[in-house]
Design an enzyme around this catalytic site. Structure first.
Site, PDB file in Angstrom:
ATOM      1  N   SER A  76       0.880  -1.176   0.000  1.00 38.02           N
ATOM      2  CA  SER A  76       0.000   0.000   0.000  1.00 38.02           C
ATOM      3  C   SER A  76       0.910   1.216   0.000  1.00 38.02           C
ATOM      4  O   SER A  76       2.011   1.165   0.580  1.00 38.02           O
ATOM      5  CB  SER A  76      -0.870   0.040   1.259  1.00 38.02           C
ATOM      6  OG  SER A  76      -1.435   1.343   1.409  1.00 38.02           O
ATOM      7  N   TYR A 124      -2.588   0.074  10.286  1.00 36.06           N
ATOM      8  CA  TYR A 124      -2.565  -0.454   8.915  1.00 36.06           C
ATOM      9  C   TYR A 124      -1.199  -0.208   8.261  1.00 36.06           C
ATOM     10  O   TYR A 124      -0.579  -1.123   7.714  1.00 36.06           O
ATOM     11  CB  TYR A 124      -3.662   0.238   8.105  1.00 36.06           C
ATOM     12  CG  TYR A 124      -3.769  -0.153   6.652  1.00 36.06           C
ATOM     13  CD1 TYR A 124      -4.034  -1.466   6.276  1.00 36.06           C
ATOM     14  CD2 TYR A 124      -3.633   0.804   5.640  1.00 36.06           C
ATOM     15  CE1 TYR A 124      -4.162  -1.815   4.937  1.00 36.06           C
ATOM     16  CE2 TYR A 124      -3.771   0.469   4.310  1.00 36.06           C
ATOM     17  CZ  TYR A 124      -4.031  -0.840   3.959  1.00 36.06           C
ATOM     18  OH  TYR A 124      -4.157  -1.196   2.628  1.00 36.06           O
TER      19      TYR A 124
HETATM   20  N1  LIG Z   1      -8.609  -0.502  -1.454  1.00 34.28           N
HETATM   21  C1  LIG Z   1      -7.551   0.267  -1.300  1.00 34.28           C
HETATM   22  O1  LIG Z   1      -7.655   1.504  -1.326  1.00 34.28           O
HETATM   23  C2  LIG Z   1      -6.181  -0.359  -1.138  1.00 34.28           C
HETATM   24  C3  LIG Z   1      -5.050   0.442  -1.325  1.00 34.28           C
HETATM   25  C4  LIG Z   1      -3.781  -0.117  -1.179  1.00 34.28           C
HETATM   26  C5  LIG Z   1      -3.646  -1.459  -0.853  1.00 34.28           C
HETATM   27  N2  LIG Z   1      -4.751  -2.214  -0.661  1.00 34.28           N
HETATM   28  C6  LIG Z   1      -4.552  -3.628  -0.292  1.00 34.28           C
HETATM   29  O2  LIG Z   1      -5.221  -4.457  -1.212  1.00 34.28           O
HETATM   30  C7  LIG Z   1      -5.473  -5.721  -0.583  1.00 34.28           C
HETATM   31  C8  LIG Z   1      -6.893  -6.134  -0.923  1.00 34.28           C
HETATM   32  O3  LIG Z   1      -7.793  -5.209  -0.345  1.00 34.28           O
HETATM   33  P1  LIG Z   1      -9.124  -4.702  -1.082  1.00 34.28           P
HETATM   34  O4  LIG Z   1      -9.063  -3.232  -1.084  1.00 34.28           O
HETATM   35  O5  LIG Z   1      -9.328  -5.440  -2.346  1.00 34.28           O
HETATM   36  O6  LIG Z   1     -10.197  -5.110   0.047  1.00 34.28           O
HETATM   37  P2  LIG Z   1     -11.444  -6.099   0.031  1.00 34.28           P
HETATM   38  O7  LIG Z   1     -11.983  -5.990   1.406  1.00 34.28           O
HETATM   39  O8  LIG Z   1     -12.346  -5.804  -1.107  1.00 34.28           O
HETATM   40  O9  LIG Z   1     -10.798  -7.542  -0.185  1.00 34.28           O
HETATM   41  C9  LIG Z   1     -10.031  -8.180   0.801  1.00 34.28           C
HETATM   42  C10 LIG Z   1     -10.274  -9.691   0.720  1.00 34.28           C
HETATM   43  O10 LIG Z   1      -9.397 -10.316   1.678  1.00 34.28           O
HETATM   44  C11 LIG Z   1     -10.153 -11.316   2.341  1.00 34.28           C
HETATM   45  N3  LIG Z   1      -9.580 -11.583   3.656  1.00 34.28           N
HETATM   46  C12 LIG Z   1      -9.644 -10.793   4.765  1.00 34.28           C
HETATM   47  N4  LIG Z   1      -9.046 -11.409   5.785  1.00 34.28           N
HETATM   48  C13 LIG Z   1      -8.594 -12.601   5.320  1.00 34.28           C
HETATM   49  C14 LIG Z   1      -7.894 -13.687   5.906  1.00 34.28           C
HETATM   50  N5  LIG Z   1      -7.562 -13.670   7.204  1.00 34.28           N
HETATM   51  N6  LIG Z   1      -7.566 -14.745   5.128  1.00 34.28           N
HETATM   52  C15 LIG Z   1      -7.918 -14.764   3.821  1.00 34.28           C
HETATM   53  N7  LIG Z   1      -8.595 -13.787   3.215  1.00 34.28           N
HETATM   54  C16 LIG Z   1      -8.921 -12.723   3.965  1.00 34.28           C
HETATM   55  C17 LIG Z   1     -11.561 -10.751   2.431  1.00 34.28           C
HETATM   56  O11 LIG Z   1     -12.534 -11.776   2.673  1.00 34.28           O
HETATM   57  C18 LIG Z   1     -11.708 -10.097   1.075  1.00 34.28           C
HETATM   58  O12 LIG Z   1     -12.208 -11.003   0.116  1.00 34.28           O
HETATM   59  C19 LIG Z   1      -5.210  -5.503   0.907  1.00 34.28           C
HETATM   60  O13 LIG Z   1      -3.945  -6.065   1.250  1.00 34.28           O
HETATM   61  C20 LIG Z   1      -5.153  -4.008   1.044  1.00 34.28           C
HETATM   62  O14 LIG Z   1      -4.337  -3.595   2.112  1.00 34.28           O
HETATM   63  C21 LIG Z   1      -6.012  -1.710  -0.804  1.00 34.28           C
END
Ligand SMILES: NC(=O)c1ccc[n+]([C@@H]2O[C@H](COP(=O)([O-])OP(=O)(O)OC[C@H]3O[C@@H](n4cnc5c(N)ncnc54)[C@H](O)[C@@H]3O)[C@@H](O)[C@H]2O)c1
Length: 267
Positions: free
Chosen positions: A152, A165
């Site tokens: 991130s 985070y």
């Molecule tokens: N959305 C943003 O703005 C953003 C920005 C930078 C990085 N990220 C990173 O992207 C990644 C995905 O996030 P997203 O935004 O798609 O969120 P999201 O909530 O849409 O998806 C996250 C997924 O991870 C799964 N998950 C959660 N805990 C888990 C566990 N213990 N074991 C297995 N699966 C698990 C959830 O069920 C979900 O399907 C994360 O690592 C997040 O930090 C997101």
């Protein structure tokens, strides 16, 4: 080989650059992980999708033909078993997209220690659990492999009250470098993506409205507050992972996918 068959082979390589490859995606059931499952499937890879959300995993199987594995990445034993099942099911593993994560908030000086530890379990140790299991599978074939971390841009540009985070995310960037350093000689590459604001289950439409209101700007301006002035989508992040997976001489690199910001840019 005729000119036509050369062109056909090149075109199929272009359309399906990952044909024959097996990729495991953690947190594949939603948001960025779901887009990763989609673009890697479209690129011809066989996708093993891991998540704790069984309903959404079922949808993923129907939509993109992924094989799905219920797996909580914070549970090392469950991760090990899921990767054994992936090995048994596909016979190999070439790429891990270590994506599962969630965003916790709270001022660092007042935060219950338990909240910080819980975030580390998912946003740091969850990656380590998946990586160790993937390295074991990569070694079975002896052909190396590629680890791709969803980090991130918080890892380099912390947000106020986002310590629980951003701090494990910074540690995960260090983890990426350590895998590149310790396992490069085995042909194992480790790279990461630093995404900015992406509309997903983690950053919902309601959160976007609330944050925009708090800043006195529109949701559109909040989501496109970067040097390009455009919103970045989960698909853009998934495309970055797809490119990194194919760049065979790129190692220990973080690709920032946030439309550009000097505060998040890396040297
Ligand atoms: N959305 C943003 O703005 C953003 C920005 C930078 C990085 N990220 C990173 O992207 C990644 C995905 O996030 P997203 O935004 O798609 O969120 P999201 O909530 O849409 O998806 C996250 C997924 O991870 C799964 N998950 C959660 N805990 C888990 C566990 N213990 N074991 C297995 N699966 C698990 C959830 O069920 C979900 O399907 C994360 O690592 C997040 O930090 C997101």
């Amino acid at each position: 080989m005729t000119m036509n068959s050369v062109k056909e082979e090149a075109s199929s390589r272009f359309e399906h650059p990952l044909a024959g490859k097996v990729v495991a995606v953690t947190g594949a059931a939603s948001g960025i992980g779901r887009e990763v499952a989609r673009v890697f499937s479209e690129a011809g890879a066989s996708v093993a999708a891991l998540d704790i959300n069984d309903d959404a995993l079922g949808d993923l199987e129907r939509s993109f033909g992924c094989r799905t594995f219920h797996c909580d990445v914070t549970n090392a034993e469950a991760v090990s078993q899921a990767f054994d099942a992936i090995g048994a099911s596909f016979g190999r593993l070439d790429i891990l997209v270590s994506n599962a994560g969630s965003a916790q908030q709270g001022p660092i000086g007042d935060l219950p220690m338990e909240d910080l530890r819980r975030s580390f379990e998912l946003n740091f140790f969850g990656h380590q659990n998946a990586c160790q299991a993937a390295v074991r599978l990569f070694r079975r074939k002896g052909e190396g492999g590629s680890i791709l971390f969803n980090i991130s841009n918080q890892s380099v540009n912390p947000g106020k009250d986002f310590g629980p985070y951003g701090i494990p995310k910074a540690a995960t960037m260090a983890l990426m470098k350590q895998y590149a350093l310790d396992h490069g000689k085995e042909g194992i590459r480790a790279n990461g993506v630093n995404a900015g604001r992406i509309r997903t289950g983690l950053m919902t439409d309601q959160m976007i409205v609330e944050r925009a209101e708090a800043r006195g700007i529109t949701p559109h301006d909040y989501m496109s507050g970067n040097l390009l002035g455009v919103e970045v989508f989960a698909r853009d992040v998934a495309d970055a992972f797809l490119h990194l997976a194919q760049m065979e001489k790129v190692n220990a690199v973080v690709l920032t996918v946030d439309g550009g910001a000097i505060a998040t840019s890396l040297r």
